[in-house]
Design a protein around this motif. Sequence first.
Motif, PDB file in Angstrom:
ATOM      1  N   TYR A  42     -19.970  14.897   4.279  1.00 46.26           N
ATOM      2  CA  TYR A  42     -19.516  14.860   3.050  1.00 46.26           C
ATOM      3  C   TYR A  42     -20.258  15.771   2.120  1.00 46.26           C
ATOM      4  CZ  TYR A  42     -16.675  13.621  -1.358  1.00 46.26           C
ATOM      5  OH  TYR A  42     -15.818  13.475  -2.381  1.00 46.26           O
ATOM      6  N   MET A  45     -19.286  19.457   1.737  1.00 48.10           N
ATOM      7  CA  MET A  45     -18.092  19.617   0.713  1.00 48.10           C
ATOM      8  C   MET A  45     -18.278  19.407  -0.688  1.00 48.10           C
ATOM      9  SD  MET A  45     -14.922  18.231   2.906  1.00 48.10           S
ATOM     10  CE  MET A  45     -15.576  16.272   2.797  1.00 48.10           C
ATOM     11  N   THR A  53     -12.912  15.041  -3.774  1.00 48.26           N
ATOM     12  CA  THR A  53     -12.903  16.370  -3.472  1.00 48.26           C
ATOM     13  C   THR A  53     -11.714  16.804  -2.557  1.00 48.26           C
ATOM     14  OG1 THR A  53     -15.312  16.075  -3.026  1.00 48.26           O
ATOM     15  CG2 THR A  53     -14.327  17.884  -1.731  1.00 48.26           C
ATOM     16  N   GLU A  55      -9.695  19.467  -0.204  1.00 44.39           N
ATOM     17  CA  GLU A  55      -9.811  20.574   0.927  1.00 44.39           C
ATOM     18  C   GLU A  55      -8.540  21.222   0.942  1.00 44.39           C
ATOM     19  OE1 GLU A  55     -12.463  19.742   4.420  1.00 44.39           O
ATOM     20  OE2 GLU A  55     -11.370  17.817   4.094  1.00 44.39           O
ATOM     21  N   THR A  60     -12.827  24.269  -0.487  1.00 42.74           N
ATOM     22  CA  THR A  60     -13.028  22.847  -0.914  1.00 42.74           C
ATOM     23  C   THR A  60     -13.459  23.125  -2.693  1.00 42.74           C
ATOM     24  OG1 THR A  60     -15.360  23.088  -0.447  1.00 42.74           O
ATOM     25  CG2 THR A  60     -14.129  21.961   1.209  1.00 42.74           C
TER      26      THR A  60
END
Length: 204
Positions: A42, A45, A53, A55, A60
């Motif tokens: 994680y 990201m 977050t 994506e 990202t």
Amino acid sequence: MITLWGRDSSINVQKVMWCLDELGLAHERKDAGGAFGYPADYAAMNPNPLVPTLEEDGFTLWESNVIVRYLCAKHAAGTLYPEDLRVRADAERWMDWQTTNATAAMRDVFWNLVRLKPEERDAAATAKSTEASESKARILDAHLATRPYMAGDTFTMADIPIGLHLNRWYLLPIERPDLPHARAYCERVRARPGAKTVMALPLT
């Protein structure tokens, strides 16, 4: 494909959930943060680590209000993302105010009354935060006395974080004054299809 990382009990995740529903965007949400923890990768990201977050096709993005801005700019330019520069700046101002002012004012009363056990609560901090959060609600009430939505006559991206903030304030187990414009606004945004799911979630 859009993937949203974050637990639905987080108000910051709820902003993005509402935005995605408002825009009708297909997505997958994966629980993260809090009791769910974070997957091992994680931090690649989101280095904080915090939620949410987003994506999207190898891209990202973190920071909830920035994600809302990005999605609205990409999918709702001219509506949720105002084309007029001054209207857009006004919307962004209130989004930043929610993060830097309103959330900070409400933090202690929320944590003490919702997330801490009674024996762990700080009564003085709770009282101070209750007073501070009321002062922010009064600012919103005065602003909304002159317009139906935060940036004017139509719903924009600003109404997502502000709507969720006021909804949380109304759900807190505290005494509060009757602020008719803030109350009417909250009822107005609660009626939006994209808001119904997140605003019905209990405070946890």
